[in-house]
Design a protein around this motif. Structure first.
Motif, PDB file in Angstrom:
ATOM      1  N   LEU A  96      27.510  46.961 -27.866  1.00 46.41           N
ATOM      2  CA  LEU A  96      26.837  48.218 -28.128  1.00 46.41           C
ATOM      3  C   LEU A  96      28.085  49.037 -28.722  1.00 46.41           C
ATOM      4  O   LEU A  96      28.006  50.274 -28.983  1.00 46.41           O
ATOM      5  CB  LEU A  96      25.729  48.457 -27.472  1.00 46.41           C
ATOM      6  N   TYR A  97      28.990  48.723 -27.152  1.00 41.88           N
ATOM      7  CA  TYR A  97      30.078  50.071 -27.384  1.00 41.88           C
ATOM      8  C   TYR A  97      31.365  49.934 -28.938  1.00 41.88           C
ATOM      9  O   TYR A  97      32.005  50.880 -29.069  1.00 41.88           O
ATOM     10  CB  TYR A  97      31.324  49.885 -25.634  1.00 41.88           C
ATOM     11  N   LEU A  98      31.263  48.803 -29.160  1.00 39.61           N
ATOM     12  CA  LEU A  98      32.303  48.609 -29.960  1.00 39.61           C
ATOM     13  C   LEU A  98      31.694  49.164 -30.923  1.00 39.61           C
ATOM     14  O   LEU A  98      32.265  49.440 -32.279  1.00 39.61           O
ATOM     15  CB  LEU A  98      32.703  46.957 -29.929  1.00 39.61           C
ATOM     16  N   THR A  99      30.063  48.170 -31.487  1.00 40.22           N
ATOM     17  CA  THR A  99      29.545  48.760 -32.594  1.00 40.22           C
ATOM     18  C   THR A  99      28.614  50.349 -33.032  1.00 40.22           C
ATOM     19  O   THR A  99      28.724  50.562 -33.862  1.00 40.22           O
ATOM     20  CB  THR A  99      29.277  47.494 -32.695  1.00 40.22           C
ATOM     21  N   ASN A 100      27.916  50.309 -31.664  1.00 41.56           N
ATOM     22  CA  ASN A 100      27.682  51.289 -31.586  1.00 41.56           C
ATOM     23  C   ASN A 100      25.921  50.983 -32.507  1.00 41.56           C
ATOM     24  O   ASN A 100      25.828  51.918 -32.822  1.00 41.56           O
ATOM     25  CB  ASN A 100      27.942  53.024 -31.838  1.00 41.56           C
ATOM     26  N   ASN A 101      25.833  50.274 -32.497  1.00 46.37           N
ATOM     27  CA  ASN A 101      24.959  49.677 -33.793  1.00 46.37           C
ATOM     28  C   ASN A 101      23.857  48.637 -32.340  1.00 46.37           C
ATOM     29  O   ASN A 101      24.441  47.426 -32.176  1.00 46.37           O
ATOM     30  CB  ASN A 101      25.174  48.774 -34.681  1.00 46.37           C
ATOM     31  N   GLU A 102      22.786  49.361 -32.057  1.00 48.78           N
ATOM     32  CA  GLU A 102      22.048  48.508 -30.844  1.00 48.78           C
ATOM     33  C   GLU A 102      21.298  47.311 -31.345  1.00 48.78           C
ATOM     34  O   GLU A 102      21.275  46.023 -31.022  1.00 48.78           O
ATOM     35  CB  GLU A 102      20.627  49.337 -30.646  1.00 48.78           C
ATOM     36  N   GLY A 103      20.942  46.909 -32.954  1.00 53.13           N
ATOM     37  CA  GLY A 103      20.369  45.551 -33.227  1.00 53.13           C
ATOM     38  C   GLY A 103      21.428  44.741 -33.266  1.00 53.13           C
ATOM     39  O   GLY A 103      21.376  43.482 -33.131  1.00 53.13           O
ATOM     40  N   VAL A 104      22.655  44.954 -33.927  1.00 52.60           N
ATOM     41  CA  VAL A 104      24.364  44.018 -33.981  1.00 52.60           C
ATOM     42  C   VAL A 104      24.213  43.583 -32.419  1.00 52.60           C
ATOM     43  O   VAL A 104      24.242  42.767 -31.656  1.00 52.60           O
ATOM     44  CB  VAL A 104      25.354  44.622 -34.434  1.00 52.60           C
ATOM     45  N   ALA A 105      24.325  45.012 -31.013  1.00 50.65           N
ATOM     46  CA  ALA A 105      24.206  44.348 -30.195  1.00 50.65           C
ATOM     47  C   ALA A 105      23.679  43.307 -29.632  1.00 50.65           C
ATOM     48  O   ALA A 105      23.521  42.888 -28.780  1.00 50.65           O
ATOM     49  CB  ALA A 105      24.588  45.860 -29.396  1.00 50.65           C
ATOM     50  N   ALA A 106      22.215  43.906 -30.019  1.00 43.94           N
ATOM     51  CA  ALA A 106      21.029  42.567 -28.697  1.00 43.94           C
ATOM     52  C   ALA A 106      21.047  41.614 -30.072  1.00 43.94           C
ATOM     53  O   ALA A 106      20.774  40.527 -28.356  1.00 43.94           O
ATOM     54  CB  ALA A 106      19.556  43.405 -29.419  1.00 43.94           C
ATOM     55  N   LEU A 107      21.283  40.939 -30.780  1.00 46.58           N
ATOM     56  CA  LEU A 107      21.520  39.465 -31.925  1.00 46.58           C
ATOM     57  C   LEU A 107      22.593  39.273 -31.112  1.00 46.58           C
ATOM     58  O   LEU A 107      22.643  38.058 -30.164  1.00 46.58           O
ATOM     59  CB  LEU A 107      21.576  40.614 -33.275  1.00 46.58           C
ATOM     60  N   ALA A 108      24.038  39.657 -30.663  1.00 48.24           N
ATOM     61  CA  ALA A 108      24.563  39.130 -30.343  1.00 48.24           C
ATOM     62  C   ALA A 108      24.721  38.974 -28.930  1.00 48.24           C
ATOM     63  O   ALA A 108      25.012  37.507 -28.799  1.00 48.24           O
ATOM     64  CB  ALA A 108      26.366  40.755 -30.503  1.00 48.24           C
TER      65      ALA A 108
END
Length: 137
Positions: A96-108
């Motif tokens: 989340l810190y690196l991409t600022n994208n909640e969806g990508v952070a949740a999937l990762a």
């Protein structure tokens, strides 16, 4: 507080040096008179493996008491819930810190659990010998 957790059970089967014991895990209020009318009471049947004991002393259908130390229980909780939770949380925050994208952070974060549980599966034999029940003599 007792340093061991014990359950009464019945021997289901004996295979080599492994004894399978059926235990009934009940909630505290399962013995209550009105437990049949309450959703809080529950019981679960579980089969536990007891490894490395003298199987000649036991027979199928025999009542036994199985136990594990609190350290074994804590290790199992750490491997099953503690480390995965910290891994999930750590990956979630980092991505989340690196991409600022909640969806990508949740999937990762969810995807990070796959290699962890795969490693647990690969090491299941050594973990099984470190986290096991014993029969009270």
């Amino acid at each position: 507080m007792s340093q061991k957790i014990s359950h009464a059970g019945i021997i289901e089967s004996i295979q080599g040096d492994c004894i399978k014991v059926r235990i009934i895990q009940t909630s505290v209020c399962a013995a209550c008179k009105v437990a049949g009318h309450c959703n809080a009471s529950e019981s679960k049947v579980k089969i536990v493996d007891v490894l490395g004991c003298d199987t000649a002393k036991y027979a199928t259908g025999q009542e036994v008491t199985v136990w594990a130390s609190r350290d074994v229980a804590n290790k199992a909780l750490l491997l099953g819930f503690g480390i995965p939770f910290l891994l999930l949380l750590g990956v979630l925050v980092a991505v989340l810190y690196l991409t600022n994208n909640e969806g990508v952070a949740a999937l990762a974060a969810i995807g990070s659990l796959l290699p962890y549980y795969f490693l647990l599966w690969l090491r299941r034999d050594s973990i099984q010998h470190g986290i096991s029940f014993q029969i009270e003599e």
